[in-house]
Design a protein around this motif. Structure first.
Motif, short mmCIF file in Angstrom:
data_model
loop_
_atom_site.label_atom_id
_atom_site.label_comp_id
_atom_site.label_asym_id
_atom_site.label_seq_id
_atom_site.Cartn_x
_atom_site.Cartn_y
_atom_site.Cartn_z
N THR A 59 -4.89 47.90 58.83
CA THR A 59 -4.20 49.18 58.78
C THR A 59 -2.77 48.98 59.29
O THR A 59 -2.46 47.93 59.87
CB THR A 59 -4.94 50.27 59.60
OG1 THR A 59 -4.37 51.54 59.34
CG2 THR A 59 -4.87 49.97 61.09
N PHE A 60 -1.92 49.94 59.04
CA PHE A 60 -0.53 49.81 59.47
C PHE A 60 0.08 51.21 59.55
O PHE A 60 -0.49 52.20 59.07
CB PHE A 60 0.29 48.96 58.48
CG PHE A 60 0.57 49.66 57.19
CD1 PHE A 60 -0.36 49.69 56.18
CD2 PHE A 60 1.78 50.33 57.01
CE1 PHE A 60 -0.11 50.37 54.99
CE2 PHE A 60 2.04 51.00 55.82
CZ PHE A 60 1.09 51.03 54.82
N THR A 61 1.26 51.26 60.16
CA THR A 61 2.05 52.49 60.15
C THR A 61 3.52 52.10 60.13
O THR A 61 3.88 50.98 60.50
CB THR A 61 1.72 53.39 61.36
OG1 THR A 61 2.34 54.66 61.18
CG2 THR A 61 2.22 52.78 62.66
N VAL A 62 4.34 53.01 59.66
CA VAL A 62 5.78 52.80 59.69
C VAL A 62 6.34 53.67 60.82
O VAL A 62 6.15 54.89 60.83
CB VAL A 62 6.44 53.19 58.34
CG1 VAL A 62 7.96 53.02 58.43
CG2 VAL A 62 5.85 52.35 57.22
N PHE A 74 10.40 50.36 61.33
CA PHE A 74 9.72 49.07 61.28
C PHE A 74 8.23 49.30 61.05
O PHE A 74 7.72 50.41 61.26
CB PHE A 74 10.00 48.22 62.52
CG PHE A 74 9.71 48.88 63.83
CD1 PHE A 74 8.46 48.82 64.41
CD2 PHE A 74 10.73 49.56 64.51
CE1 PHE A 74 8.21 49.42 65.63
CE2 PHE A 74 10.49 50.16 65.74
CZ PHE A 74 9.23 50.10 66.30
N VAL A 75 7.55 48.25 60.59
CA VAL A 75 6.12 48.34 60.25
C VAL A 75 5.30 47.70 61.36
O VAL A 75 5.55 46.55 61.74
CB VAL A 75 5.82 47.64 58.91
CG1 VAL A 75 4.33 47.67 58.61
CG2 VAL A 75 6.62 48.28 57.79
N VAL A 76 4.33 48.43 61.89
CA VAL A 76 3.37 47.92 62.88
C VAL A 76 2.01 47.86 62.19
O VAL A 76 1.58 48.84 61.57
CB VAL A 76 3.30 48.82 64.12
CG1 VAL A 76 2.22 48.33 65.08
CG2 VAL A 76 4.66 48.88 64.82
N ALA A 77 1.36 46.71 62.29
CA ALA A 77 0.06 46.52 61.63
C ALA A 77 -1.01 46.07 62.61
O ALA A 77 -0.71 45.44 63.62
CB ALA A 77 0.20 45.49 60.51
N LEU A 78 -2.26 46.41 62.28
CA LEU A 78 -3.43 45.83 62.93
C LEU A 78 -3.98 44.80 61.97
O LEU A 78 -4.25 45.11 60.81
CB LEU A 78 -4.48 46.90 63.20
CG LEU A 78 -4.37 47.65 64.52
CD1 LEU A 78 -5.42 48.74 64.59
CD2 LEU A 78 -4.49 46.72 65.71
N GLY A 89 0.99 43.87 65.77
CA GLY A 89 2.36 43.37 65.81
C GLY A 89 3.16 43.94 64.65
O GLY A 89 2.65 44.74 63.85
N ASN A 90 4.41 43.52 64.56
CA ASN A 90 5.29 43.99 63.50
C ASN A 90 5.19 43.08 62.28
O ASN A 90 5.09 41.87 62.42
CB ASN A 90 6.74 43.99 63.97
CG ASN A 90 7.02 45.05 65.00
OD1 ASN A 90 6.09 45.69 65.50
ND2 ASN A 90 8.27 45.23 65.34
#
Ligand SMILES: [Zn+2]
Length: 133
Positions: A59-62, A74-78, A89-90
């Motif tokens: 999953t991720f979010t911006v 920036f994009v943070v992902a699991l 992390g990014n």
């Protein structure tokens, strides 16, 4: 290896592209970054293990509004590694404005980069990040 992982050992690993985690003897979950207890069951029976250098975005979010000193968007992902450890992390090689659901399931490699500490941090640190393959 020791059963305890300090933040400094974790940071030294990141600086050298070695990704340390804690594997719980009681429930089999991974905890990273380091903590004193398993984040799933609270056990203190933890082994220090080296995590794989790749995984898949689950999953991720911006991030478009960020803390002082950060530079959104920036994009943070699991990311889930092959052994089942989840790390955050990014994603560094994507335009955040182009990020879409096609990122779910994409393979990434783990790395790190130095980041400037903000006013609440203990100084500059290394931060886990991901590169899309
Ligand atoms: Zn546990």
């Amino acid at each position: 290896m020791s059963t305890e992982l300090t933040f400094k050992q974790y940071q030294d690993g990141l600086a050298n592209d070695v990704f340390w985690g804690l594997l719980c003897d009681d429930c089999g979950s991974y905890t990273t970054p380091p903590q004193k207890v398993c984040r799933s069951c609270g056990s203190t029976a933890l082994q220090v293990v080296e995590l794989e250098k790749s995984g898949f975005i689950r999953t991720f979010t911006v991030i478009r509004v960020a803390a002082e000193g950060m530079n959104p968007p920036f994009v943070v992902a699991l990311v889930e590694t092959a052994s089942g450890a989840w790390v955050m992390g990014n994603v560094i090689n994507i335009d955040p404005n182009e990020a879409g659901m096609e990122l779910i399931g994409r393979k990434v490699t783990l790395s790190s980069r130095p980041v400037k500490g903000d006013i609440y941090a203990c100084g500059d640190i290394h931060s886990l990040c991901f590169t899309l393959l």
